[in-house]
Design a protein around this motif. Structure first.
Motif, PDB file in Angstrom:
ATOM      1  N   TYR A  99      -0.335  -0.886   1.601  1.00 48.43           N
ATOM      2  CA  TYR A  99       0.851   0.044   1.409  1.00 48.43           C
ATOM      3  C   TYR A  99       1.299   0.698   2.757  1.00 48.43           C
ATOM      4  O   TYR A  99       0.352   0.186   3.853  1.00 48.43           O
ATOM      5  CB  TYR A  99       0.792   1.249   0.408  1.00 48.43           C
ATOM      6  CG  TYR A  99       1.336   0.475  -1.077  1.00 48.43           C
ATOM      7  CD1 TYR A  99       2.409   0.661  -1.536  1.00 48.43           C
ATOM      8  CD2 TYR A  99       0.433  -0.463  -1.499  1.00 48.43           C
ATOM      9  CE1 TYR A  99       2.639  -0.092  -2.863  1.00 48.43           C
ATOM     10  CE2 TYR A  99       0.638  -1.014  -2.824  1.00 48.43           C
ATOM     11  CZ  TYR A  99       1.789  -0.734  -3.286  1.00 48.43           C
ATOM     12  OH  TYR A  99       2.238  -1.250  -4.325  1.00 48.43           O
ATOM     13  N   TYR A 124       8.932 -13.448  -4.238  1.00 47.30           N
ATOM     14  CA  TYR A 124       7.725 -13.539  -4.266  1.00 47.30           C
ATOM     15  C   TYR A 124       7.066 -14.463  -5.398  1.00 47.30           C
ATOM     16  O   TYR A 124       7.941 -14.685  -6.353  1.00 47.30           O
ATOM     17  CB  TYR A 124       6.782 -12.242  -4.421  1.00 47.30           C
ATOM     18  CG  TYR A 124       7.409 -11.484  -5.448  1.00 47.30           C
ATOM     19  CD1 TYR A 124       8.271 -10.427  -5.106  1.00 47.30           C
ATOM     20  CD2 TYR A 124       7.379 -11.425  -6.889  1.00 47.30           C
ATOM     21  CE1 TYR A 124       8.968  -9.534  -6.086  1.00 47.30           C
ATOM     22  CE2 TYR A 124       7.762 -10.675  -7.626  1.00 47.30           C
ATOM     23  CZ  TYR A 124       8.988  -9.846  -7.070  1.00 47.30           C
ATOM     24  OH  TYR A 124       9.310  -8.979  -8.156  1.00 47.30           O
ATOM     25  N   THR A 160       5.012  -9.308 -12.447  1.00 46.40           N
ATOM     26  CA  THR A 160       4.492 -10.563 -12.048  1.00 46.40           C
ATOM     27  C   THR A 160       3.023 -10.553 -11.646  1.00 46.40           C
ATOM     28  O   THR A 160       2.508 -11.509 -10.954  1.00 46.40           O
ATOM     29  CB  THR A 160       5.313 -11.177 -10.887  1.00 46.40           C
ATOM     30  OG1 THR A 160       5.531  -9.807 -10.170  1.00 46.40           O
ATOM     31  CG2 THR A 160       6.590 -11.698 -11.532  1.00 46.40           C
ATOM     32  N   LYS A 213      -0.004  -2.374 -10.741  1.00 45.00           N
ATOM     33  CA  LYS A 213      -1.085  -2.422 -10.082  1.00 45.00           C
ATOM     34  C   LYS A 213      -1.762  -1.090  -9.854  1.00 45.00           C
ATOM     35  O   LYS A 213      -3.056  -1.030  -9.590  1.00 45.00           O
ATOM     36  CB  LYS A 213      -0.799  -3.120  -8.576  1.00 45.00           C
ATOM     37  CG  LYS A 213       0.433  -2.488  -7.807  1.00 45.00           C
ATOM     38  CD  LYS A 213       0.594  -2.995  -6.509  1.00 45.00           C
ATOM     39  CE  LYS A 213       1.521  -4.069  -6.435  1.00 45.00           C
ATOM     40  NZ  LYS A 213       2.395  -4.638  -7.751  1.00 45.00           N
ATOM     41  N   ARG A 265      -2.519  -5.304  -5.254  1.00 41.89           N
ATOM     42  CA  ARG A 265      -2.723  -5.110  -3.917  1.00 41.89           C
ATOM     43  C   ARG A 265      -2.639  -3.732  -3.334  1.00 41.89           C
ATOM     44  O   ARG A 265      -2.264  -2.879  -4.272  1.00 41.89           O
ATOM     45  CB  ARG A 265      -1.498  -5.852  -3.139  1.00 41.89           C
ATOM     46  CG  ARG A 265       0.006  -5.317  -3.267  1.00 41.89           C
ATOM     47  CD  ARG A 265       0.883  -5.927  -2.755  1.00 41.89           C
ATOM     48  NE  ARG A 265       2.301  -5.195  -3.146  1.00 41.89           N
ATOM     49  CZ  ARG A 265       2.878  -4.376  -2.262  1.00 41.89           C
ATOM     50  NH1 ARG A 265       2.261  -3.804  -1.102  1.00 41.89           N
ATOM     51  NH2 ARG A 265       4.092  -3.724  -2.658  1.00 41.89           N
ATOM     52  N   ALA A 286       7.451  -5.068  -2.079  1.00 48.78           N
ATOM     53  CA  ALA A 286       7.429  -6.580  -2.162  1.00 48.78           C
ATOM     54  C   ALA A 286       8.495  -7.260  -1.486  1.00 48.78           C
ATOM     55  O   ALA A 286       8.421  -8.145  -0.554  1.00 48.78           O
ATOM     56  CB  ALA A 286       6.750  -7.089  -3.410  1.00 48.78           C
ATOM     57  N   LEU A 315      14.513  -5.600 -12.810  1.00 47.81           N
ATOM     58  CA  LEU A 315      13.657  -6.530 -11.933  1.00 47.81           C
ATOM     59  C   LEU A 315      13.515  -7.592 -12.700  1.00 47.81           C
ATOM     60  O   LEU A 315      13.043  -7.701 -13.738  1.00 47.81           O
ATOM     61  CB  LEU A 315      12.640  -5.809 -11.700  1.00 47.81           C
ATOM     62  CG  LEU A 315      11.742  -6.719 -10.540  1.00 47.81           C
ATOM     63  CD1 LEU A 315      12.484  -7.047  -9.184  1.00 47.81           C
ATOM     64  CD2 LEU A 315      10.370  -6.002 -10.180  1.00 47.81           C
ATOM     65  N   ILE A 360       0.964  -9.050  -9.931  1.00 50.13           N
ATOM     66  CA  ILE A 360       0.267  -9.059  -8.337  1.00 50.13           C
ATOM     67  C   ILE A 360      -0.388  -7.457  -8.151  1.00 50.13           C
ATOM     68  O   ILE A 360      -0.028  -6.492  -8.382  1.00 50.13           O
ATOM     69  CB  ILE A 360       1.787  -9.046  -7.302  1.00 50.13           C
ATOM     70  CG1 ILE A 360       2.142 -10.574  -7.383  1.00 50.13           C
ATOM     71  CG2 ILE A 360       0.995  -8.931  -6.035  1.00 50.13           C
ATOM     72  CD1 ILE A 360       3.422 -10.448  -6.788  1.00 50.13           C
ATOM     73  N   THR A 370       8.642  -0.744  -8.619  1.00 48.79           N
ATOM     74  CA  THR A 370       8.295  -2.117  -8.526  1.00 48.79           C
ATOM     75  C   THR A 370       6.671  -2.216  -8.583  1.00 48.79           C
ATOM     76  O   THR A 370       6.113  -3.244  -8.253  1.00 48.79           O
ATOM     77  CB  THR A 370       8.951  -2.885  -7.570  1.00 48.79           C
ATOM     78  OG1 THR A 370       8.626  -2.618  -6.291  1.00 48.79           O
ATOM     79  CG2 THR A 370      10.218  -3.081  -7.804  1.00 48.79           C
ATOM     80  N   TYR A 371       5.896  -0.963  -8.627  1.00 49.53           N
ATOM     81  CA  TYR A 371       4.531  -1.031  -8.125  1.00 49.53           C
ATOM     82  C   TYR A 371       3.908  -0.722  -9.327  1.00 49.53           C
ATOM     83  O   TYR A 371       2.675  -0.289  -9.305  1.00 49.53           O
ATOM     84  CB  TYR A 371       4.169  -0.010  -7.070  1.00 49.53           C
ATOM     85  CG  TYR A 371       5.005   0.243  -5.773  1.00 49.53           C
ATOM     86  CD1 TYR A 371       5.368  -1.288  -5.130  1.00 49.53           C
ATOM     87  CD2 TYR A 371       5.257   1.202  -5.081  1.00 49.53           C
ATOM     88  CE1 TYR A 371       6.185  -1.323  -3.909  1.00 49.53           C
ATOM     89  CE2 TYR A 371       6.154   1.067  -3.877  1.00 49.53           C
ATOM     90  CZ  TYR A 371       6.653  -0.076  -3.348  1.00 49.53           C
ATOM     91  OH  TYR A 371       7.020  -0.224  -2.258  1.00 49.53           O
TER      92      TYR A 371
HETATM   93  O1  PYC Z   1       4.799  -4.452  -5.064  1.00 55.02           O
HETATM   94  O2  PYC Z   1       3.495  -6.447  -4.961  1.00 55.02           O
HETATM   95  C1  PYC Z   1       4.616  -5.749  -5.559  1.00 55.02           C
HETATM   96  C2  PYC Z   1       5.400  -6.108  -6.506  1.00 55.02           C
HETATM   97  C3  PYC Z   1       5.565  -7.545  -6.861  1.00 55.02           C
HETATM   98  C4  PYC Z   1       6.537  -7.554  -7.798  1.00 55.02           C
HETATM   99  C5  PYC Z   1       6.993  -6.532  -7.889  1.00 55.02           C
HETATM  100  N1  PYC Z   1       6.418  -5.555  -7.049  1.00 55.02           N
END
Ligand code: PYC
Length: 416
Positions: A84, A283, A77, A370, A81, A413, A259, A79, A366-367
């Motif tokens: 952490y 999110y 998605t 980025k 950032r 997230a 996911l 994102i 899920t990171y």
């Molecule tokens: O860690 O920002 C995150 C994120 C968003 C979607 C999946 N992970």
């Protein structure tokens, strides 16, 4: 070098109707390379690009069993950032944010990085405490994050329901101004184009069927297009990273989960920041075209499915309406899933393995997206110099056996 993209070249191509050159080329598979990278997502492409750009190593093949950016790099998605929980994590993701900040200029490719701010909502005292902790760790690493109250949240996102009689009232939020979104496909294509121009060969539809190991060292890979010899093979896959590593006899502490995400029809711009609620498992951000992009937490059971499910959409809709009731009439256009390789501490695994020359850049949970630029830069340095950069030293495979975990679950997230 590829054609330089500029207003002038756009005008010239428009007037002359000259076709644009291909963004990256196809090649016959060569019998040997200096480095084979498995996985043509952002991690594999960035590793190849920095190998060629920073270290002059360009006899590099990037192999993908499917199309470039077709895995997690095209399914996330988008994102970005760096807010952490651990100092190691904050430093690492901050490096990625900084590389993303200058990536469009570096690659001459508009990656549409929009640092619009990132809000993680707290709906109970426990999450507020974790937000405060994260804010302090962030500040100590020079990363801009602070805890704000419900009034400031409402000012940033007027459409949020901040009333106090809801199931999960908003008590505050971790506000992270440098966070935002990026155009993920553009990042993949930009790295691919720049790596190609530096001599890297990208081979799509080239599945790795075996990894050749002799006397404890990697010797190459077997693909359905033939065998390649190489002294260095890097596993930059997501979703199948444990299976690819198993081809070299390396076991990883990873389970794979889907996911899911969804996108709505476009509407007028109204949402300036990225909004995350761990408690409500959701999110959301708005794209430049006006669509809302939603995601949730990983499905709770291991799976390799990349399809969306009705249960997900129903649950997502219920949760998003608790946050923004005025979205009730918005229609969902598409949904899909990507695969997340989850490690026990929610941090990645980067570096050497017990098989000499076989390296991993995996376990991104899920990171992953980025992290692509910083991971690629560091992995390229490790390959070229043989020394593990300080930035990724904490994320080695050996930490699991030695009890040196880098716990980042609190920075997810959404709750997992
Ligand atoms: O860690 O920002 C995150 C994120 C968003 C979607 C999946 N992970």
């Amino acid at each position: 070098m590829p054609t330089r993209y500029s207003a002038l070249s756009l005008l010239r191509h428009g007037l002359t109707r000259r076709p644009w050159p291909r963004v990256w080329r196809d090649h016959d598979l060569e019998p040997s390379y200096d480095v084979v990278v498995v996985g043509a997502g952002v991690h594999g492409l960035a590793t190849a690009y920095y190998l060629a750009k920073h270290h002059g190593v360009s006899r590099v093949a990037v192999l993908d069993r499917s199309y470039l950016g077709g895995g997690g790099s095209g399914r996330n998605t988008a994102i970005v950032r760096s807010n952490y929980l651990t100092p190691e994590g904050v430093r690492f993701y901050d490096r990625s944010v900084r590389l993303y900040e200058s990536l469009a200029a570096e690659l001459n490719f508009n990656v549409m990085f929009s640092q619009r701010g990132h809000l993680t909502l707290a709906h109970n005292d426990g999450s507020l405490r974790t937000m405060r902790w994260r804010a302090e760790v962030n500040k100590l690493q020079g990363v801009d994050s602070e805890v704000i109250g419900p009034d400031d949240v409402k000012r940033l996102v007027p459409f949020l329901d901040t009333s106090t009689d809801t199931r999960y009232p908003i008590l505050g939020a971790l506000y992270h101004p440098p966070g935002g979104t990026i155009r993920h496909d553009a990042v993949n294509w930009g790295y691919a184009r720049a790596a190609d121009a530096l001599g890297v060969q990208i081979h799509q539809n080239t599945e790795v069927l075996g990894i050749i190991v002799r006397d404890g060292a990697v010797r190459g890979v077997r693909t359905w297009r033939g065998e390649i010899s190489a002294p260095v093979v890097v596993n930059c896959t997501a979703g199948w990273s444990s299976l690819v590593s198993a081809l070299a006899g390396v076991t990883l502490p990873i389970t794979t989960h889907s996911l899911q995400a969804a996108v709505t029809e476009p509407v007028q711009m109204f949402l300036d920041t990225v909004v995350v609620s761990g408690t409500l498992h959701v999110y959301v951000s708005q794209t430049a075209r006006g669509e809302l992009v939603f995601g949730a937490s990983t499905d709770p059971y291991p799976s390799y499915s990349m399809r969306g499910s009705l249960e997900f959409t129903e649950e997502l809709a219920g949760h998003i309406l608790e946050l923004m009731p005025s979205l009730a009439k918005l229609r969902v256009l598409r949904q899909w899933a990507g695969l997340c390789d989850m490690t026990p501490d929610f941090s990645p695994i980067m570096g050497v393995t017990p098989v000499e020359g076989f390296l991993v850049d995996v376990g991104w949970g899920t990171y992953g997206f980025k992290a692509g630029p910083a991971a690629g830069e560091a992995m390229a340095e490790l390959i070229a110099t043989g020394k593990t950069p300080e930035l990724i030293a904490a994320f080695d495979l050996a930490r699991f056996g030695q009890g040196r975990l880098v716990g980042e679950k609190g920075a997810a997230a959404v709750g997992h």
